[in-house]
Design a protein around this motif. Structure first.
Motif, short mmCIF file in Angstrom:
data_model
loop_
_atom_site.label_atom_id
_atom_site.label_comp_id
_atom_site.label_asym_id
_atom_site.label_seq_id
_atom_site.Cartn_x
_atom_site.Cartn_y
_atom_site.Cartn_z
N ASN A 1 -7.81 -10.96 -14.15
CA ASN A 1 -7.80 -10.41 -12.81
C ASN A 1 -7.33 -8.76 -12.78
N VAL A 2 -8.37 -8.08 -12.70
CA VAL A 2 -8.27 -6.51 -12.50
C VAL A 2 -8.40 -5.99 -11.32
N VAL A 3 -7.36 -5.38 -10.61
CA VAL A 3 -7.56 -4.77 -9.34
C VAL A 3 -7.66 -3.28 -9.34
N ILE A 4 -8.73 -2.81 -9.07
CA ILE A 4 -8.97 -1.39 -9.14
C ILE A 4 -8.57 -0.72 -7.48
N LEU A 5 -7.63 -0.06 -7.35
CA LEU A 5 -6.85 0.36 -6.25
C LEU A 5 -7.06 1.82 -5.95
N GLY A 6 -7.65 2.37 -4.84
CA GLY A 6 -7.58 3.72 -4.19
C GLY A 6 -9.18 4.22 -3.97
N ASP A 7 -9.21 5.57 -4.29
CA ASP A 7 -10.43 6.19 -4.01
C ASP A 7 -11.75 6.04 -4.73
N ILE A 8 -11.96 4.59 -4.36
CA ILE A 8 -13.34 4.08 -5.35
C ILE A 8 -14.60 4.82 -5.18
N LEU A 9 -14.70 5.26 -3.81
CA LEU A 9 -16.04 5.94 -3.45
C LEU A 9 -16.15 7.30 -4.31
N ALA B 1 -14.30 -9.96 -17.24
CA ALA B 1 -13.15 -9.88 -16.17
C ALA B 1 -13.31 -10.20 -14.84
N ASN B 2 -12.45 -10.50 -13.92
CA ASN B 2 -12.53 -10.89 -12.38
C ASN B 2 -12.02 -9.30 -11.90
N VAL B 3 -12.93 -8.58 -11.07
CA VAL B 3 -12.71 -7.34 -10.63
C VAL B 3 -12.54 -7.44 -9.16
N THR B 4 -11.46 -6.94 -8.64
CA THR B 4 -11.21 -6.82 -7.23
C THR B 4 -10.88 -5.23 -6.75
N LEU B 5 -11.65 -4.87 -5.69
CA LEU B 5 -11.56 -3.37 -5.29
C LEU B 5 -10.47 -3.53 -4.12
N CYS B 6 -9.81 -2.44 -4.04
CA CYS B 6 -8.57 -2.67 -2.97
C CYS B 6 -8.44 -1.30 -2.38
N LEU C 1 -2.49 -8.01 -4.74
CA LEU C 1 -1.45 -8.04 -6.06
C LEU C 1 -1.27 -9.33 -6.64
N LYS C 2 -1.39 -10.39 -5.43
CA LYS C 2 -0.87 -11.66 -5.77
C LYS C 2 -1.19 -12.15 -6.96
N ASP C 3 -2.59 -12.32 -7.55
CA ASP C 3 -3.05 -12.99 -8.92
C ASP C 3 -3.16 -11.99 -9.71
N ALA C 4 -3.04 -10.67 -9.54
CA ALA C 4 -3.63 -9.60 -10.39
C ALA C 4 -2.87 -9.68 -11.90
N ASP C 5 -3.42 -9.48 -12.96
CA ASP C 5 -2.91 -9.21 -14.20
C ASP C 5 -2.78 -7.65 -14.61
N VAL C 6 -3.72 -7.05 -13.89
CA VAL C 6 -3.73 -5.49 -14.39
C VAL C 6 -4.31 -4.85 -12.87
N ILE C 7 -3.27 -3.49 -12.61
CA ILE C 7 -3.83 -2.72 -11.68
C ILE C 7 -4.07 -1.47 -12.20
N THR D 1 3.80 0.88 -4.32
CA THR D 1 5.48 1.15 -4.36
C THR D 1 6.13 0.05 -4.99
N GLU D 2 7.47 0.12 -5.32
CA GLU D 2 8.39 -0.94 -5.69
C GLU D 2 8.27 -2.08 -4.82
N GLU D 3 8.21 -1.97 -3.51
CA GLU D 3 8.20 -2.87 -2.66
C GLU D 3 7.08 -3.80 -2.55
N LYS D 4 5.83 -3.09 -2.59
CA LYS D 4 4.89 -3.85 -2.98
C LYS D 4 4.67 -4.44 -4.28
N ILE D 5 5.24 -4.08 -5.37
CA ILE D 5 5.08 -4.53 -6.46
C ILE D 5 5.90 -5.85 -6.61
N LYS D 6 6.62 -6.30 -5.53
CA LYS D 6 7.33 -7.61 -5.55
C LYS D 6 6.36 -8.71 -5.39
N TYR D 7 5.29 -8.38 -4.71
CA TYR D 7 4.28 -9.47 -4.57
C TYR D 7 3.45 -9.70 -5.87
N ALA D 8 3.49 -9.09 -6.88
CA ALA D 8 2.84 -9.08 -8.14
C ALA D 8 3.45 -9.87 -9.01
#
Ligand code: CP
Length: 255
Positions: free
Chosen positions: A112-120, A137-142, A166-172, A200-207
């Motif tokens: 499960n790969v999350v691509i985060l940010g300025d995708i456009l 891979a399973n790709v999630t855009l955030c 982030l919940k199920d992500a293996d890679v960000i 942030t470290e606060e958000k990483i706690k959800y991963a």
């Protein structure tokens, strides 16, 4: 002989291609586009033909216009490697990202790969999406909705809530906010962007504890990724750069 034709700034791609070529004992010429006869009105095709007349085998090219390496490949006999074209693709960055994921996770299929940010505006995002889907891979855009283009024919998930992504992500894979390519305002302020989409470290706690943290660079520390997160033990941002040399050696060798 390989020639490096960079019309946009680069640290990692240009340096690692140069090192890769030198390790393969190729002659390397760095062509400074800004101080060349291009500035006197010579066309790109004429410039490339001139370079080719000096027996170049491979031209590595970075350009702000999407499609320019493809255009050049039709005008010259040398093999053209795309070192990043506009918002289109950055193939060798994609390859080194996949190499790093497989090295660390042992596989790509099913990750499960999350691509985060300025995708456009991101050529790295496009090369990652196409390659990761091909490799299973399973790709999630955030990102905010304004920074996610319509990939209607591609099998990607879209998630606007980073904590949920982030919940199920293996890679960000975190992408830079590309202010230089933004013609409009895509979010109210950088501060607001960071508060919702900054890693942030606060958000990483959800991963998961073993979340692999990647960034192609260059980073805007404390914008899309917190300084402390970029330096966590499961961040492989520097290893990506190291792997880039081997991957680019392979590309040059195959060509
Ligand atoms: N990732 C990447 O393409 O970095 P450079 O712009 O420094 O080459």
């Amino acid at each position: 002989m390989s020639i490096y034709l960079f019309f946009e700034p680069s640290t990692r791609t240009r340096t690692s291609f140069e090192l890769a070529a030198k390790r393969l004992e190729a002659d390397v010429i760095n062509f400074a586009a800004a101080t060349s006869s291009l500035s006197k009105g010579e066309t790109l095709a004429d410039t490339a033909e001139t370079i080719e007349a000096m027996s170049s085998d491979i031209i590595v090219m970075r350009h702000s216009q999407s499609g320019s390496p493809s255009l050049l490949s039709k005008a010259v006999k040398s093999k053209i490697i795309n070192g990043g074209d506009g918002m289109h693709e950055h193939p060798t960055q994609g390859l080194l990202d996949f190499f790093t994921m497989r090295d660390k996770k042992g596989k790509i299929e099913g990750l499960n790969v999350v691509i985060l940010g300025d995708i456009l505006h991101s050529r790295v995002a496009r090369s990652n999406i196409y390659g990761l889907l091909k490799l299973g891979a399973n790709v999630t855009l955030c990102a905010p909705p304004t920074l996610i283009p319509k990939f209607s024919s591609l099998n990607v998930n879209i998630e606007y809530d980073l904590k949920k992504a982030l919940k199920d992500a293996d890679v960000i894979n975190v992408l830079r906010i590309q202010k230089e390519r933004m013609e409009n305002s895509y979010f109210p302020s950088l501060r607001e962007y960071t508060s919702h989409f900054g890693l942030t470290e606060e958000k990483i706690k959800y991963a998961k504890k073993d979340l692999l943290i990647m960034h192609p660079g260059p980073m805007n520390r404390d914008v899309e990724i917190a300084h402390s997160v970029a330096n966590l033990p499961n961040s492989v941002i520097t290893e990506q750069v190291t792997n880039g040399v081997a991957v680019r050696m392979a590309v040059l060798y195959v060509l």
